[in-house]
Design an enzyme around this catalytic site. Sequence first.
Site, PDB file in Angstrom:
ATOM      1  N   HIS A 132      -9.642   2.029 -24.601  1.00 18.13           N
ATOM      2  CA  HIS A 132     -11.078   1.715 -24.562  1.00 18.13           C
ATOM      3  C   HIS A 132     -11.449   0.568 -25.506  1.00 18.13           C
ATOM      4  O   HIS A 132     -12.420   0.664 -26.268  1.00 18.13           O
ATOM      5  CB  HIS A 132     -11.910   2.958 -24.897  1.00 18.13           C
ATOM      6  CG  HIS A 132     -13.246   3.003 -24.210  1.00 18.13           C
ATOM      7  ND1 HIS A 132     -14.312   2.222 -24.607  1.00 18.13           N
ATOM      8  CD2 HIS A 132     -13.696   3.719 -23.160  1.00 18.13           C
ATOM      9  CE1 HIS A 132     -15.344   2.478 -23.828  1.00 18.13           C
ATOM     10  NE2 HIS A 132     -14.995   3.378 -22.932  1.00 18.13           N
ATOM     11  N   HIS A 167      -9.428   4.024 -16.886  1.00 22.28           N
ATOM     12  CA  HIS A 167     -10.515   3.533 -17.749  1.00 22.28           C
ATOM     13  C   HIS A 167      -9.932   2.833 -18.990  1.00 22.28           C
ATOM     14  O   HIS A 167     -10.519   2.902 -20.065  1.00 22.28           O
ATOM     15  CB  HIS A 167     -11.412   4.711 -18.139  1.00 22.28           C
ATOM     16  CG  HIS A 167     -12.734   4.325 -18.745  1.00 22.28           C
ATOM     17  ND1 HIS A 167     -13.484   3.262 -18.327  1.00 22.28           N
ATOM     18  CD2 HIS A 167     -13.446   4.886 -19.767  1.00 22.28           C
ATOM     19  CE1 HIS A 167     -14.589   3.185 -19.053  1.00 22.28           C
ATOM     20  NE2 HIS A 167     -14.584   4.148 -19.940  1.00 22.28           N
ATOM     21  N   HIS A 186     -20.338  11.470 -19.078  1.00 21.92           N
ATOM     22  CA  HIS A 186     -19.242  11.351 -20.043  1.00 21.92           C
ATOM     23  C   HIS A 186     -18.770  12.721 -20.504  1.00 21.92           C
ATOM     24  O   HIS A 186     -19.500  13.399 -21.228  1.00 21.92           O
ATOM     25  CB  HIS A 186     -19.693  10.522 -21.246  1.00 21.92           C
ATOM     26  CG  HIS A 186     -20.098   9.125 -20.881  1.00 21.92           C
ATOM     27  ND1 HIS A 186     -21.323   8.828 -20.322  1.00 21.92           N
ATOM     28  CD2 HIS A 186     -19.418   7.962 -20.953  1.00 21.92           C
ATOM     29  CE1 HIS A 186     -21.381   7.521 -20.082  1.00 21.92           C
ATOM     30  NE2 HIS A 186     -20.246   6.977 -20.459  1.00 21.92           N
ATOM     31  N   ASP A 238     -16.530   9.859 -17.675  1.00 20.00           N
ATOM     32  CA  ASP A 238     -15.760   8.845 -18.399  1.00 20.00           C
ATOM     33  C   ASP A 238     -15.254   9.317 -19.771  1.00 20.00           C
ATOM     34  O   ASP A 238     -15.801  10.235 -20.375  1.00 20.00           O
ATOM     35  CB  ASP A 238     -16.645   7.621 -18.663  1.00 20.00           C
ATOM     36  CG  ASP A 238     -16.921   6.820 -17.404  1.00 20.00           C
ATOM     37  OD1 ASP A 238     -16.631   7.319 -16.300  1.00 20.00           O
ATOM     38  OD2 ASP A 238     -17.440   5.699 -17.533  1.00 20.00           O
ATOM     39  N   ASP A 239     -14.234   8.609 -20.206  1.00 22.32           N
ATOM     40  CA  ASP A 239     -13.744   8.631 -21.596  1.00 22.32           C
ATOM     41  C   ASP A 239     -12.910   9.850 -21.983  1.00 22.32           C
ATOM     42  O   ASP A 239     -12.531   9.986 -23.135  1.00 22.32           O
ATOM     43  CB  ASP A 239     -14.893   8.477 -22.624  1.00 22.32           C
ATOM     44  CG  ASP A 239     -15.721   7.227 -22.375  1.00 22.32           C
ATOM     45  OD1 ASP A 239     -15.191   6.290 -21.764  1.00 22.32           O
ATOM     46  OD2 ASP A 239     -16.893   7.198 -22.780  1.00 22.32           O
TER      47      ASP A 239
HETATM   48 ZN   LIG Z   1     -16.055   4.408 -21.418  1.00 29.76          ZN
END
Ligand SMILES: [Zn+2]
Length: 248
Positions: A115, A111, A208, A60-61
Amino acid sequence: MLIIAKKKNIGVFFSTILFLGLSLGFYSFALHPNMKNWIKEGIVVSQVNTQQKAVALTFDDGPDPNYTPLVLNALKKHGAHATFFLMGKRAQDYPELLKRMSLEGHEIGNHSFSHPDFNNKSKEFILEEIKKTSEIIEKTTGIEPGLFRPPGGYLSYDLVKLCKKENLIIAYWTYQQDSKDWQNGMSADRIADHIIKHIEPGQIIILHDGCPNGHQTAKATDMLLSKLKEKGYNFLTVSELIKLEEKE
Ligand SMILES: [Zn+2]
Protein backbone atom coordinates in the site's frame (compact mmCIF):
# COMPACT_ATOMS: atom_id res chain seq x y z
CA MET A 1 2.46 -11.12 24.68
CA LEU A 2 5.49 -9.41 23.22
CA ILE A 3 4.54 -10.53 19.73
CA ILE A 4 0.97 -9.27 20.14
CA ALA A 5 2.19 -5.86 21.30
CA LYS A 6 4.56 -5.63 18.34
CA LYS A 7 1.81 -6.52 15.87
CA LYS A 8 -0.43 -3.81 17.30
CA ASN A 9 2.25 -1.17 16.75
CA ILE A 10 2.65 -2.25 13.16
CA GLY A 11 -1.12 -1.99 12.82
CA VAL A 12 -1.15 1.62 14.00
CA PHE A 13 1.74 2.44 11.69
CA PHE A 14 -0.10 0.96 8.71
CA SER A 15 -3.32 2.76 9.57
CA THR A 16 -1.51 6.08 9.44
CA ILE A 17 0.01 5.23 6.07
CA LEU A 18 -3.36 4.08 4.79
CA PHE A 19 -5.04 7.22 6.01
CA LEU A 20 -2.51 9.42 4.17
CA GLY A 21 -2.69 7.26 1.07
CA LEU A 22 -6.47 7.35 0.95
CA SER A 23 -6.65 11.12 1.39
CA LEU A 24 -4.12 11.74 -1.37
CA GLY A 25 -5.64 9.15 -3.64
CA PHE A 26 -9.11 10.57 -3.51
CA TYR A 27 -7.76 13.81 -4.90
CA SER A 28 -6.17 12.23 -7.95
CA PHE A 29 -9.18 9.95 -8.52
CA ALA A 30 -11.53 12.87 -9.04
CA LEU A 31 -9.10 14.78 -11.19
CA HIS A 32 -7.36 12.48 -13.66
CA PRO A 33 -8.03 14.04 -17.07
CA ASN A 34 -8.14 10.76 -18.99
CA MET A 35 -10.43 8.85 -16.61
CA LYS A 36 -13.45 9.04 -18.93
CA ASN A 37 -11.56 7.58 -21.89
CA TRP A 38 -10.21 4.70 -19.85
CA ILE A 39 -13.73 3.95 -18.61
CA LYS A 40 -14.95 3.89 -22.22
CA GLU A 41 -12.13 1.51 -23.14
CA GLY A 42 -13.09 -0.78 -20.24
CA ILE A 43 -9.64 -0.67 -18.62
CA VAL A 44 -11.03 1.34 -15.68
CA VAL A 45 -14.41 0.60 -14.10
CA SER A 46 -16.17 2.67 -11.44
CA GLN A 47 -19.81 1.79 -12.12
CA VAL A 48 -21.68 -0.55 -14.46
CA ASN A 49 -24.50 0.52 -16.74
CA THR A 50 -27.38 -1.84 -15.93
CA GLN A 51 -31.09 -1.71 -15.11
CA GLN A 52 -30.80 -4.78 -12.92
CA LYS A 53 -30.90 -4.23 -9.17
CA ALA A 54 -27.36 -5.45 -8.61
CA VAL A 55 -24.32 -3.82 -6.99
CA ALA A 56 -20.82 -4.89 -5.91
CA LEU A 57 -19.60 -4.50 -2.35
CA THR A 58 -15.82 -4.16 -2.14
CA PHE A 59 -13.59 -4.36 0.93
CA ASP A 60 -10.08 -2.88 0.93
CA ASP A 61 -6.80 -3.10 2.81
CA GLY A 62 -7.24 -6.52 4.44
CA PRO A 63 -7.17 -9.26 5.22
CA ASP A 64 -7.44 -8.37 8.88
CA PRO A 65 -7.55 -11.20 11.45
CA ASN A 66 -10.19 -9.41 13.55
CA TYR A 67 -12.48 -7.65 11.09
CA THR A 68 -12.37 -9.74 7.90
CA PRO A 69 -14.04 -12.77 9.57
CA LEU A 70 -16.85 -10.48 10.81
CA VAL A 71 -17.42 -9.16 7.29
CA LEU A 72 -17.36 -12.71 5.89
CA ASN A 73 -19.92 -13.79 8.52
CA ALA A 74 -22.25 -10.94 7.54
CA LEU A 75 -21.97 -11.78 3.83
CA LYS A 76 -22.60 -15.46 4.52
CA LYS A 77 -25.65 -14.69 6.68
CA HIS A 78 -27.25 -12.82 3.76
CA GLY A 79 -25.98 -15.04 0.93
CA ALA A 80 -24.12 -12.10 -0.63
CA HIS A 81 -20.91 -12.15 -2.65
CA ALA A 82 -18.28 -9.40 -2.50
CA THR A 83 -14.82 -8.50 -3.73
CA PHE A 84 -11.84 -8.14 -1.40
CA PHE A 85 -8.93 -5.98 -2.52
CA LEU A 86 -6.03 -7.37 -0.56
CA MET A 87 -2.60 -6.10 0.37
CA GLY A 88 -0.08 -8.78 -0.54
CA LYS A 89 1.84 -8.20 2.68
CA ARG A 90 -1.23 -9.07 4.75
CA ALA A 91 -2.44 -11.81 2.43
CA GLN A 92 0.83 -13.60 3.09
CA ASP A 93 0.17 -13.59 6.84
CA TYR A 94 -3.42 -14.88 6.72
CA PRO A 95 -3.72 -17.51 3.97
CA GLU A 96 -6.66 -19.15 5.76
CA LEU A 97 -8.72 -15.98 5.26
CA LEU A 98 -7.99 -16.02 1.50
CA LYS A 99 -9.05 -19.64 1.32
CA ARG A 100 -12.29 -18.86 3.14
CA MET A 101 -13.06 -15.93 0.80
CA SER A 102 -12.51 -18.11 -2.22
CA LEU A 103 -14.49 -21.06 -0.82
CA GLU A 104 -17.46 -18.80 0.01
CA GLY A 105 -17.68 -17.44 -3.53
CA HIS A 106 -16.01 -14.05 -3.14
CA GLU A 107 -13.63 -12.47 -5.60
CA ILE A 108 -10.11 -11.49 -4.59
CA GLY A 109 -8.50 -8.46 -6.19
CA ASN A 110 -4.98 -7.05 -5.99
CA HIS A 111 -4.44 -3.88 -3.91
CA SER A 112 -0.58 -3.79 -4.10
CA PHE A 113 1.85 -5.48 -1.73
CA SER A 114 2.50 -2.77 0.86
CA HIS A 115 0.00 0.00 0.00
CA PRO A 116 2.65 2.57 -0.92
CA ASP A 117 2.08 5.99 -2.43
CA PHE A 118 2.78 5.31 -6.13
CA ASN A 119 3.54 8.96 -6.88
CA ASN A 120 7.17 9.35 -7.99
CA LYS A 121 7.78 5.60 -7.89
CA SER A 122 9.43 3.79 -10.80
CA LYS A 123 7.51 1.51 -13.16
CA GLU A 124 9.68 -1.36 -11.93
CA PHE A 125 8.69 -0.71 -8.31
CA ILE A 126 4.99 -0.57 -9.19
CA LEU A 127 5.18 -3.73 -11.31
CA GLU A 128 6.91 -5.57 -8.47
CA GLU A 129 4.21 -4.49 -5.98
CA ILE A 130 1.50 -5.80 -8.31
CA LYS A 131 3.22 -9.02 -9.40
CA LYS A 132 4.21 -10.11 -5.90
CA THR A 133 0.62 -9.70 -4.69
CA SER A 134 -0.93 -11.55 -7.63
CA GLU A 135 1.51 -14.41 -7.05
CA ILE A 136 0.57 -14.72 -3.38
CA ILE A 137 -3.16 -14.71 -4.22
CA GLU A 138 -2.74 -17.28 -6.99
CA LYS A 139 -0.49 -19.51 -4.89
CA THR A 140 -3.00 -19.51 -2.00
CA THR A 141 -6.31 -19.82 -3.86
CA GLY A 142 -5.35 -21.18 -7.29
CA ILE A 143 -7.01 -18.16 -8.92
CA GLU A 144 -5.09 -15.37 -10.64
CA PRO A 145 -6.69 -12.00 -9.84
CA GLY A 146 -8.20 -10.09 -12.77
CA LEU A 147 -8.73 -6.82 -10.90
CA PHE A 148 -6.37 -4.24 -9.48
CA ARG A 149 -7.37 -1.38 -7.19
CA PRO A 150 -4.49 1.09 -6.90
CA PRO A 151 -3.56 2.10 -3.36
CA GLY A 152 -5.02 5.51 -2.55
CA GLY A 153 -6.74 5.54 -5.95
CA TYR A 154 -3.48 6.44 -7.78
CA LEU A 155 -3.86 6.57 -11.56
CA SER A 156 -1.40 7.37 -14.34
CA TYR A 157 -0.76 6.58 -18.02
CA ASP A 158 2.11 4.28 -17.00
CA LEU A 159 -0.06 2.39 -14.50
CA VAL A 160 -2.78 1.84 -17.12
CA LYS A 161 -0.22 0.56 -19.63
CA LEU A 162 1.21 -1.78 -17.04
CA CYS A 163 -2.21 -3.14 -16.01
CA LYS A 164 -3.17 -3.74 -19.65
CA LYS A 165 -0.01 -5.80 -20.05
CA GLU A 166 -0.74 -7.77 -16.88
CA ASN A 167 -4.37 -8.36 -17.96
CA LEU A 168 -5.75 -6.45 -14.99
CA ILE A 169 -8.82 -4.26 -15.02
CA ILE A 170 -8.48 -1.24 -12.73
CA ALA A 171 -11.42 -1.41 -10.35
CA TYR A 172 -12.39 1.94 -8.91
CA TRP A 173 -15.52 2.68 -6.95
CA THR A 174 -18.64 4.76 -7.46
CA TYR A 175 -17.92 8.30 -6.33
CA GLN A 176 -21.27 8.77 -4.50
CA GLN A 177 -20.76 5.52 -2.62
CA ASP A 178 -17.69 6.48 -0.63
CA SER A 179 -19.06 6.48 2.92
CA LYS A 180 -15.59 7.10 4.48
CA ASP A 181 -16.21 4.05 6.64
CA TRP A 182 -12.50 3.94 7.55
CA GLN A 183 -12.61 7.20 9.51
CA ASN A 184 -12.33 6.74 13.25
CA GLY A 185 -15.62 7.48 14.98
CA MET A 186 -17.70 6.64 11.89
CA SER A 187 -20.61 4.55 13.22
CA ALA A 188 -22.14 1.52 11.53
CA ASP A 189 -25.45 3.42 11.33
CA ARG A 190 -23.91 6.31 9.41
CA ILE A 191 -22.03 4.02 7.03
CA ALA A 192 -25.13 1.93 6.28
CA ASP A 193 -27.39 5.00 5.95
CA HIS A 194 -25.02 6.64 3.45
CA ILE A 195 -24.95 3.56 1.23
CA ILE A 196 -28.71 2.87 1.44
CA LYS A 197 -29.52 6.52 0.67
CA HIS A 198 -27.32 6.64 -2.46
CA ILE A 199 -28.02 3.15 -3.82
CA GLU A 200 -28.50 2.70 -7.58
CA PRO A 201 -28.10 -0.32 -9.88
CA GLY A 202 -24.56 -1.04 -11.08
CA GLN A 203 -22.65 0.70 -8.31
CA ILE A 204 -19.31 -0.42 -6.94
CA ILE A 205 -19.35 0.32 -3.21
CA ILE A 206 -16.07 0.90 -1.36
CA LEU A 207 -15.64 -0.26 2.23
CA HIS A 208 -12.63 -1.20 4.35
CA ASP A 209 -12.23 -4.39 6.37
CA GLY A 210 -8.53 -3.67 6.87
CA CYS A 211 -8.78 -0.35 8.73
CA PRO A 212 -9.03 0.24 12.50
CA ASN A 213 -12.74 1.07 12.18
CA GLY A 214 -13.37 -2.36 10.65
CA HIS A 215 -15.78 -3.57 13.36
CA GLN A 216 -18.18 -0.73 12.44
CA THR A 217 -17.78 -1.61 8.75
CA ALA A 218 -18.69 -5.24 9.48
CA LYS A 219 -21.75 -4.15 11.47
CA ALA A 220 -22.77 -1.76 8.70
CA THR A 221 -22.44 -4.57 6.15
CA ASP A 222 -24.94 -6.69 8.05
CA MET A 223 -27.35 -3.72 8.35
CA LEU A 224 -27.19 -2.58 4.74
CA LEU A 225 -27.52 -6.12 3.38
CA SER A 226 -30.79 -6.60 5.32
CA LYS A 227 -32.27 -3.33 4.08
CA LEU A 228 -31.11 -3.54 0.47
CA LYS A 229 -32.15 -7.16 0.05
CA GLU A 230 -35.66 -6.06 1.10
CA LYS A 231 -35.49 -3.50 -1.73
CA GLY A 232 -34.67 -6.32 -4.17
CA TYR A 233 -30.91 -5.78 -4.57
CA ASN A 234 -28.46 -8.58 -5.37
CA PHE A 235 -24.82 -8.48 -4.34
CA LEU A 236 -22.34 -9.66 -6.94
CA THR A 237 -18.57 -9.70 -7.28
CA VAL A 238 -17.10 -6.91 -9.42
CA SER A 239 -16.36 -9.34 -12.27
CA GLU A 240 -19.94 -10.65 -12.17
CA LEU A 241 -21.27 -7.08 -12.16
CA ILE A 242 -19.15 -6.10 -15.19
CA LYS A 243 -20.86 -8.88 -17.17
CA LEU A 244 -24.21 -7.08 -16.66
CA GLU A 245 -22.98 -3.99 -18.57
CA GLU A 246 -25.63 -2.92 -21.07
CA LYS A 247 -24.07 -1.28 -24.11
CA GLU A 248 -25.81 1.87 -25.31
ZN1 LIG B 1 -6.39 0.98 0.28
